[in-house]
Write an enzyme that holds these catalytic residues in place. Structure first.
Site, PDB file in Angstrom:
ATOM      1  N   ASP A 299       8.074  36.611  29.034  1.00 42.58           N
ATOM      2  CA  ASP A 299       7.830  35.545  28.538  1.00 42.58           C
ATOM      3  C   ASP A 299       8.534  34.346  29.626  1.00 42.58           C
ATOM      4  O   ASP A 299       9.482  34.818  30.178  1.00 42.58           O
ATOM      5  CB  ASP A 299       8.200  34.978  27.346  1.00 42.58           C
ATOM      6  CG  ASP A 299       7.661  33.856  26.834  1.00 42.58           C
ATOM      7  OD1 ASP A 299       6.830  33.178  27.383  1.00 42.58           O
ATOM      8  OD2 ASP A 299       7.961  33.297  25.610  1.00 42.58           O
ATOM      9  N   ASP A 537       5.256  37.145  19.900  1.00 38.91           N
ATOM     10  CA  ASP A 537       5.537  38.126  20.825  1.00 38.91           C
ATOM     11  C   ASP A 537       5.265  39.597  19.972  1.00 38.91           C
ATOM     12  O   ASP A 537       5.058  40.427  20.657  1.00 38.91           O
ATOM     13  CB  ASP A 537       6.597  38.147  21.538  1.00 38.91           C
ATOM     14  CG  ASP A 537       6.733  36.951  22.536  1.00 38.91           C
ATOM     15  OD1 ASP A 537       5.969  36.409  23.019  1.00 38.91           O
ATOM     16  OD2 ASP A 537       7.939  36.184  22.404  1.00 38.91           O
TER      17      ASP A 537
END
Length: 572
Positions: A299, A537
């Site tokens: 990320d 996530d």
């Protein structure tokens, strides 16, 4: 202070439930006891073979041929000591990283490790919390994602008396809930074991290969030993002592006794070295999985950039002449600071005066939040999600800021009242302006990604931000192919594998898409690692071959991972 009517359990009631065994203690069979470690290292198949050979040599009085025994004993002791030391270090790190949640006891809120909660405890659940045991809402309202339980990524609103399943996590809102099923009775006990470690049958590739070798050698060694002894004793008429010693000399050379033990030692040493670097492994086998990774999905926020976020400035739209700062300040005054973005906005816009009629909390699906004043809703969120059909009309206004590396949020007025049950945008919005936010690049990011490049590991940057912004940040961090970027909203089902081949940077990614990216990479024969620190996530982390969580992230992501970076430093 808590709600006056919510006092929770008294200490006496807590003590009584502890005595009754009504504690939220998960039974984790993956954590070996000292006895198990000793037993598994001593009672191995090859130790049995060596023990039989030693007994035979002792039987014929060939004491001088027992020189192999000290080596076998030493290897076994080393294996036991290394595993016990690793267990000790990892146990300390587990204690350091114990997930806590706010509980109400004797009318006061206090943080308590989830494994010390008891039945009937009243807990406070907020954005990012994983529900630690089966519970029921008694006050407040939450939006909960039960994807870990049902496979569906829809967010469900939970109001008073609604059931909360352990293992699901809070996307937005705030509520008090009472725990009804804890410990082995709750779903989280099974979920945590699966999330933290591989089962004993799910061994690493290296361990599986050694076991195959052990199996075939174990099958061959018995008839070969019998044949060698028979040839010496019966055919060549050599004495019993010489027949046994000659057979033993031949067989010892065939047995790769040290191989399995050295593998265990290597894994234990690697786990200990990582532990000293503030890296916690839920399972030592994760070391090998980590070494086999050839694609790493990261990320932008918290991995490439610092986890902190700051507002740089606000820019009015060309068609708006009002006071943009005061409108954003009124928005910030009424919106809870339950994420990093809102905390940054509240830190910059402090002078709000108006009190809103109601609010629309942010969700990772909508990617916007709203504050209702009268008959209209002031929105702040991702430009693509707020503008929709108007995107092309305003794109030139804000895209230049994204190209400079800013994260751009749009502020707009919507003609109508939006609620959590009716949050879809159907009308055009009045664009007020843009909020420009930034995350500084981590100092060690460039050298870290350079190292991955040298090791032949491909980097895929997967972010919910504007793809232009993400690509610019990725380029600053020195990631190869950062200029190959795409808006994930343009990828259709069936196109994911092709997209993963053609692009390295993905922007505007929704939570369910991250999982699809991981699956697409795995379908191409890759070993995939996924990093994350947020609730969005978790789905991808659960699917990846190796999952890496930042300890600074939420508790749900930490529990779902195999590897936890305790200082949240990805360079480790």
């Amino acid at each position: 202070m808590t709600d006056k009517q919510i006092t929770g359990l008294t200490q006496a009631e807590v003590d009584q439930r502890i005595q009754n065994g009504q504690v939220n203690q998960a039974i984790d069979d993956q954590s070996k006891t000292a006895t198990q470690i000793i037993r598994e290292n001593v009672f191995t198949y090859f130790n049995l073979i060596f023990a039989i050979l030693a007994v035979l040599l002792v039987f014929v009085g060939a004491w001088n041929d027992l020189t192999f025994l000290p080596v076998i004993v030493l290897n076994t002791i080393i294996g036991i000591v290394q595993e016990l030391r690793a267990k000790k270090v990892l146990s300390k790190l587990n204690v350091m990283n114990a997930t806590e949640i706010i509980a109400v006891r004797d009318g006061q809120e206090e943080k308590i490790p989830i494994e010390k909660l008891v039945q009937d405890d009243v807990i406070l659940l907020q954005t990012g919390d994983q529900i630690p045991a089966d519970a029921r809402v008694i006050s407040g309202e939450l939006r909960v994602n039960e994807a870990l339980l049902t496979g569906e990524s829809d967010e469900i609103t939970k109001t008073k008396d609604a059931e909360l399943m352990s293992g699901s996590f809070v996307v937005s809102g705030k509520a008090y809930a009472v725990l009804e099923k804890v410990g082995k009775d709750s779903y989280i006990s099974k979920l945590t074991i699966k999330a933290k470690a591989m089962g004993s049958v799910e061994q690493s590739e290296m361990v599986r290969s050694i076991n195959r070798l052990v199996k075939w050698v174990g099958i061959i060694i018995i008839p070969v030993g019998i044949a060698l002894f028979s040839q010496s004793f019966f055919l060549n008429n050599i004495g019993l002592k010489r027949s046994i010693t000659s057979m033993e000399a031949a067989l010892i050379g065939m047995i790769p006794e040290g191989l399995y033990l050295l593998t265990t030692i290597a894994l234990a040493l690697a786990a200990m070295r990582l532990a000293r670097q503030e890296v916690m492994l839920h399972d030592m086998k994760s070391v090998e999985t980590l070494a086999r990774v050839n694609v790493l999905c990261v990320d932008k926020t918290g991995t490439i950039t610092e986890p902190k976020m700051a507002v740089e400035k606000a820019v009015s739209s060309k068609n708006f002449t009002g006071d943009l700062s005061s409108i954003i300040a009124d928005f910030a005054k009424n919106m809870p600071a339950d994420n990093a973005t809102m905390k940054a906005i509240q830190a910059y816009f402090k002078d709000g005066t108006q009190t809103a009629d109601s609010i629309l909390p942010f969700t990772s699906v909508n990617k916007y939040s709203g504050v209702i004043f009268g008959n209209q809703t002031t929105l702040i969120g991702a430009p693509e999600m707020v503008l929709r059909d108007q995107f092309a009309q305003y794109q030139t206004e804000f895209e230049k800021y994204a190209a400079e590396g800013y994260r751009v949020l749009i502020a707009a007025n919507y003609p109508g009242i939006l609620t959590e049950d009716n949050s879809a945008l159907k009308e055009n919005v009045q664009v007020l302006g843009y909020i420009l936010l930034s995350n500084p690049i981590r100092k060690e990011a460039k050298s870290t990604f350079q190292y991955f490049n040298q090791q032949g590991v491909d980097i895929k940057v997967i972010s919910g931000d504007n793809p232009v912004t993400v690509a610019r940040v990725a380029k600053q961090a020195g990631i190869n192919g950062a200029d190959k970027y795409i808006d994930a909203q343009t990828i259709k089902d069936g196109e994911y594998e092709q997209a993963m081949q053609n692009y390295n940077v993905f922007g505007r990614v929704k939570p369910d898409q991250k999982r699809k990216f991981v699956v697409a990479l795995q379908n191409q024969g890759n070993t995939v690692a996924m990093t994350g620190d947020g609730v969005n996530d978790i789905l991808a982390m659960k699917k990846a071959d190796c999952s890496i969580a930042m300890a600074s992230g939420n508790s749900a992501a930490v529990q779902a991972s195999q590897v936890v970076l305790l200082d949240s430093n990805f360079a480790k």
